[in-house]
Design an enzyme around this catalytic site. Structure first.
Site, PDB file in Angstrom:
ATOM      1  N   GLU A   1      -0.980 -58.828   7.118  1.00 15.54           N
ATOM      2  CA  GLU A   1      -2.198 -58.639   7.181  1.00 15.54           C
ATOM      3  C   GLU A   1      -3.016 -59.520   8.253  1.00 15.54           C
ATOM      4  OE1 GLU A   1      -3.279 -55.842   6.043  1.00 15.54           O
ATOM      5  OE2 GLU A   1      -1.249 -55.343   5.050  1.00 15.54           O
TER       6      GLU A   1
ATOM      7  N   HIS B   1      -3.262 -58.917  11.508  1.00 15.62           N
ATOM      8  CA  HIS B   1      -4.349 -57.813  11.938  1.00 15.62           C
ATOM      9  C   HIS B   1      -5.606 -58.454  12.394  1.00 15.62           C
ATOM     10  CE1 HIS B   1      -2.716 -54.047  11.071  1.00 15.62           C
ATOM     11  NE2 HIS B   1      -2.077 -54.316   9.781  1.00 15.62           N
TER      12      HIS B   1
HETATM   13 NI    NI Z   1      -0.730 -53.128   9.027  1.00 17.68          NI
END
Ligand code: NI
Length: 179
Positions: free
Chosen positions: A144, A147
């Protein structure tokens, strides 16, 4: 409830370096998090980063306390809102395991990640978070937080013989998932 469109790989908004959140406990922030939770649950995701719905902020959510049909055999990760995170490896050990991403629908790959990490940041109220974790929890956080740096998991793949369509690799799982 507002389920947002999830941007797919190729959209340049997924490649930006996200901006830090500067105001905590605001109506706008709480609404954004509610929408992200709705969007993640609707897609049966294990996590979601704000850039995936086109919001250029350092904010990720993750966690699953019960059975997630996309990851039925994975251990639970506490539901977490993580803002302005830092992630640092503890030691040099890596481990490789399968990952998917809601922005890369229909595909899975084996991705190397740090086995153990310390991550810090803040929740939506501005209260600090400081955790040392390993295994699947560590993997989800690294995925995450990537990102927020414009990185999608295919950019981390080293062995492209272990990158393919979920429906081909895991026909049983593919029947229960959305992407
Ligand atoms: Ni992802």
């Amino acid at each position: 409830m507002a389920v947002h469109e999830i941007l797919k790989m190729g959209d340049p908004r997924l490649l930006r370096i996200a901006q830090p959140v500067t105001k905590f406990d605001s109506d706008d922030l709480h609404l954004l998090i509610t929408d992200m939770l709705d969007t993640m649950r609707a897609a049966n995701g294990a996590g979601l980063a704000a850039p995936q719905i086109g919001v250029d902020l350092q904010l990720v959510i993750f966690g699953s306390n019960d059975s997630n049909p996309r990851y039925p055999d994975r251990p639970a990760v506490p539901p977490t809102v993580l803002i302005n995170p830092t992630v640092a490896p503890i030691g040099t050990e890596e481990e490789s395991d399968w990952e998917g991403c809601l922005s890369v629908p229909g595909l899975r790959a084996v991705v190397p990640r740090w086995s153990r990490i310390r991550y810090t940041g803040f929740d939506q109220y501005g209260d600090p978070i400081d955790r040392t974790v390993d295994g699947f929890h560590a993997r989800v956080v690294q995925h995450e937080c990537d990102h927020l740096m414009g990185l999608l998991y295919p950019m981390r793949v080293r062995d492209f013989t272990q990158f393919g369509y979920t429906a081909v690799l895991f026909p049983g799982i593919a029947a229960t998932e959305d992407d």
